[in-house]
Design a protein around this motif. Structure first.
Motif, PDB file in Angstrom:
ATOM      1  N   THR A  14       3.322 -22.147  31.650  1.00 37.54           N
ATOM      2  CA  THR A  14       4.007 -21.620  33.383  1.00 37.54           C
ATOM      3  C   THR A  14       5.701 -20.852  32.390  1.00 37.54           C
ATOM      4  O   THR A  14       5.957 -20.826  31.390  1.00 37.54           O
ATOM      5  CB  THR A  14       4.694 -22.559  34.028  1.00 37.54           C
ATOM      6  OG1 THR A  14       2.999 -23.186  34.288  1.00 37.54           O
ATOM      7  CG2 THR A  14       5.056 -21.975  35.146  1.00 37.54           C
ATOM      8  N   GLY A  15       5.516 -19.419  32.463  1.00 36.53           N
ATOM      9  CA  GLY A  15       6.929 -18.447  33.327  1.00 36.53           C
ATOM     10  C   GLY A  15       6.352 -17.693  32.102  1.00 36.53           C
ATOM     11  O   GLY A  15       7.142 -16.097  31.958  1.00 36.53           O
ATOM     12  N   GLY A  16       4.994 -17.520  31.219  1.00 37.80           N
ATOM     13  CA  GLY A  16       4.740 -16.994  30.049  1.00 37.80           C
ATOM     14  C   GLY A  16       4.415 -15.499  30.891  1.00 37.80           C
ATOM     15  O   GLY A  16       3.748 -15.394  32.297  1.00 37.80           O
ATOM     16  N   SER A  17       3.702 -15.075  29.587  1.00 42.43           N
ATOM     17  CA  SER A  17       2.854 -13.484  30.068  1.00 42.43           C
ATOM     18  C   SER A  17       1.765 -13.614  28.951  1.00 42.43           C
ATOM     19  O   SER A  17       1.775 -14.207  27.951  1.00 42.43           O
ATOM     20  CB  SER A  17       4.014 -11.900  29.646  1.00 42.43           C
ATOM     21  OG  SER A  17       4.770 -12.472  30.419  1.00 42.43           O
ATOM     22  N   LEU A  18       0.891 -12.707  29.233  1.00 42.72           N
ATOM     23  CA  LEU A  18      -0.171 -12.234  28.976  1.00 42.72           C
ATOM     24  C   LEU A  18      -0.649 -10.712  29.272  1.00 42.72           C
ATOM     25  O   LEU A  18      -0.448 -10.354  30.187  1.00 42.72           O
ATOM     26  CB  LEU A  18      -1.475 -12.986  28.805  1.00 42.72           C
ATOM     27  CG  LEU A  18      -2.279 -13.694  30.367  1.00 42.72           C
ATOM     28  CD1 LEU A  18      -2.542 -12.295  30.790  1.00 42.72           C
ATOM     29  CD2 LEU A  18      -2.458 -14.510  29.817  1.00 42.72           C
ATOM     30  N   ARG A  19      -1.318 -10.249  28.091  1.00 48.69           N
ATOM     31  CA  ARG A  19      -2.215  -8.638  28.789  1.00 48.69           C
ATOM     32  C   ARG A  19      -3.437  -9.138  28.373  1.00 48.69           C
ATOM     33  O   ARG A  19      -3.698  -9.175  27.415  1.00 48.69           O
ATOM     34  CB  ARG A  19      -1.505  -7.961  27.244  1.00 48.69           C
ATOM     35  CG  ARG A  19      -1.903  -6.361  28.141  1.00 48.69           C
ATOM     36  CD  ARG A  19      -1.334  -5.527  27.218  1.00 48.69           C
ATOM     37  NE  ARG A  19      -1.511  -4.033  27.633  1.00 48.69           N
ATOM     38  CZ  ARG A  19      -1.621  -3.241  26.689  1.00 48.69           C
ATOM     39  NH1 ARG A  19      -1.586  -2.871  26.075  1.00 48.69           N
ATOM     40  NH2 ARG A  19      -1.853  -1.326  27.091  1.00 48.69           N
ATOM     41  N   LYS A  75     -10.254   6.725  27.169  1.00 46.75           N
ATOM     42  CA  LYS A  75     -10.131   5.638  26.209  1.00 46.75           C
ATOM     43  C   LYS A  75     -11.469   4.416  26.992  1.00 46.75           C
ATOM     44  O   LYS A  75     -11.759   3.708  27.309  1.00 46.75           O
ATOM     45  CB  LYS A  75      -9.427   4.498  25.500  1.00 46.75           C
ATOM     46  CG  LYS A  75      -8.333   5.460  24.419  1.00 46.75           C
ATOM     47  CD  LYS A  75      -7.654   4.094  23.553  1.00 46.75           C
ATOM     48  CE  LYS A  75      -7.093   4.637  22.476  1.00 46.75           C
ATOM     49  NZ  LYS A  75      -6.125   4.367  22.093  1.00 46.75           N
ATOM     50  N   ASN A  76     -11.296   4.684  28.420  1.00 44.14           N
ATOM     51  CA  ASN A  76     -11.660   4.136  29.405  1.00 44.14           C
ATOM     52  C   ASN A  76     -11.262   2.602  29.361  1.00 44.14           C
ATOM     53  O   ASN A  76     -12.758   1.675  29.389  1.00 44.14           O
ATOM     54  CB  ASN A  76     -13.525   4.227  29.677  1.00 44.14           C
ATOM     55  CG  ASN A  76     -14.140   5.507  29.548  1.00 44.14           C
ATOM     56  OD1 ASN A  76     -13.734   6.071  30.655  1.00 44.14           O
ATOM     57  ND2 ASN A  76     -14.858   5.602  28.775  1.00 44.14           N
ATOM     58  N   THR A  77     -10.250   2.329  29.225  1.00 42.95           N
ATOM     59  CA  THR A  77      -9.854   1.160  28.922  1.00 42.95           C
ATOM     60  C   THR A  77      -8.936   1.137  30.540  1.00 42.95           C
ATOM     61  O   THR A  77      -7.408   2.079  30.280  1.00 42.95           O
ATOM     62  CB  THR A  77      -9.316   0.826  27.696  1.00 42.95           C
ATOM     63  OG1 THR A  77     -10.231   1.429  26.547  1.00 42.95           O
ATOM     64  CG2 THR A  77      -8.252  -0.555  28.111  1.00 42.95           C
ATOM     65  N   VAL A  78      -8.817  -0.445  30.870  1.00 41.01           N
ATOM     66  CA  VAL A  78      -7.735  -0.546  31.887  1.00 41.01           C
ATOM     67  C   VAL A  78      -7.064  -2.126  31.187  1.00 41.01           C
ATOM     68  O   VAL A  78      -7.756  -2.624  30.183  1.00 41.01           O
ATOM     69  CB  VAL A  78      -8.012  -1.254  33.044  1.00 41.01           C
ATOM     70  CG1 VAL A  78      -9.900  -2.447  32.960  1.00 41.01           C
ATOM     71  CG2 VAL A  78      -7.631  -1.469  34.007  1.00 41.01           C
ATOM     72  N   TYR A  79      -5.525  -1.742  31.593  1.00 44.83           N
ATOM     73  CA  TYR A  79      -5.165  -3.256  31.111  1.00 44.83           C
ATOM     74  C   TYR A  79      -4.510  -3.756  32.284  1.00 44.83           C
ATOM     75  O   TYR A  79      -4.354  -3.946  33.761  1.00 44.83           O
ATOM     76  CB  TYR A  79      -4.000  -2.883  29.982  1.00 44.83           C
ATOM     77  CG  TYR A  79      -4.574  -2.121  28.978  1.00 44.83           C
ATOM     78  CD1 TYR A  79      -4.277  -0.178  29.162  1.00 44.83           C
ATOM     79  CD2 TYR A  79      -4.731  -2.289  27.827  1.00 44.83           C
ATOM     80  CE1 TYR A  79      -4.800   0.248  28.176  1.00 44.83           C
ATOM     81  CE2 TYR A  79      -5.104  -2.075  27.039  1.00 44.83           C
ATOM     82  CZ  TYR A  79      -5.181  -0.408  26.936  1.00 44.83           C
ATOM     83  OH  TYR A  79      -5.601   0.512  26.130  1.00 44.83           O
ATOM     84  N   LEU A  80      -4.364  -5.335  32.462  1.00 43.94           N
ATOM     85  CA  LEU A  80      -3.642  -6.041  33.269  1.00 43.94           C
ATOM     86  C   LEU A  80      -2.334  -6.773  32.462  1.00 43.94           C
ATOM     87  O   LEU A  80      -2.962  -7.906  31.422  1.00 43.94           O
ATOM     88  CB  LEU A  80      -4.479  -7.438  34.092  1.00 43.94           C
ATOM     89  CG  LEU A  80      -3.688  -7.952  34.870  1.00 43.94           C
ATOM     90  CD1 LEU A  80      -3.224  -6.738  36.012  1.00 43.94           C
ATOM     91  CD2 LEU A  80      -4.755  -8.945  35.358  1.00 43.94           C
ATOM     92  N   GLN A  81      -1.385  -6.391  32.726  1.00 40.83           N
ATOM     93  CA  GLN A  81      -0.147  -7.422  32.268  1.00 40.83           C
ATOM     94  C   GLN A  81       0.078  -8.005  32.974  1.00 40.83           C
ATOM     95  O   GLN A  81       0.472  -7.681  34.553  1.00 40.83           O
ATOM     96  CB  GLN A  81       0.749  -6.136  31.926  1.00 40.83           C
ATOM     97  CG  GLN A  81       2.297  -6.775  31.317  1.00 40.83           C
ATOM     98  CD  GLN A  81       2.369  -7.547  29.778  1.00 40.83           C
ATOM     99  OE1 GLN A  81       2.001  -6.898  29.547  1.00 40.83           O
ATOM    100  NE2 GLN A  81       2.580  -8.440  30.159  1.00 40.83           N
ATOM    101  N   MET A  82       0.878  -9.415  32.766  1.00 42.92           N
ATOM    102  CA  MET A  82       1.094 -10.354  33.819  1.00 42.92           C
ATOM    103  C   MET A  82       2.061 -11.065  32.668  1.00 42.92           C
ATOM    104  O   MET A  82       1.823 -11.864  32.430  1.00 42.92           O
ATOM    105  CB  MET A  82      -0.296 -11.087  34.389  1.00 42.92           C
ATOM    106  CG  MET A  82      -1.774 -10.638  35.208  1.00 42.92           C
ATOM    107  SD  MET A  82      -2.387 -12.055  35.838  1.00 42.92           S
ATOM    108  CE  MET A  82      -1.665 -12.937  36.965  1.00 42.92           C
TER     109      MET A  82
END
Length: 123
Positions: A14-19, A75-82
């Motif tokens: 909890t409170g962390g991040s990921l991509r 690159k036909n790439t999508v990212y989600l940074q949370m």
């Protein structure tokens, strides 16, 4: 045929991040929108965020201010940074590509989904 492959899921506190990343491959001519949906156990799949080819973004209220969606169109790439992850963010995250035109054979537009990436946020 177009394939979407997600990466970057896992276990985070909890409170962390990921991509999360999602790369679309195949005989792609154009992708009009890419995005992320998620499905938690016992719940319906819900939209997290989308981004159009022109860069217009849309976020679910539950992730606004904590999530950033971006693309590398070349690159036909999508990212989600949370960021500031919460236990309620725990779900399988599915990549989505909409309005896809492919070249060999010429066809479209069609929508495609990835197989999903598990994200677990521990309390």
């Amino acid at each position: 045929q177009v394939h979407l492959v997600e990466s970057g899921g896992g276990l985070v506190q909890t409170g962390g991040s990921l991509r999360l990343s999602c790369a679309a491959s195949g005989s792609i001519f154009e992708i009009n929108v890419m995005g992320w949906h998620r499905q938690a156990p016992g719940k319906q799949r819900e939209l997290v965020a989308t981004v159009t080819r022109r860069g217009n973004t849309n976020y679910a209220d539950s992730v606004k201010g904590r999530a950033t969606i971006s693309t590398d169109n070349a690159k036909n790439t999508v990212y989600l940074q949370m960021n500031s992850l919460k236990p309620e963010d725990t779900a399988v995250y599915y990549c989505y590509a909409g309005g896809v035109y492919s070249t060999s054979p010429v066809r479209g537009p069609y929508d495609y989904w990835g197989r999903g990436a598990q994200v677990t946020v521990s309390s």
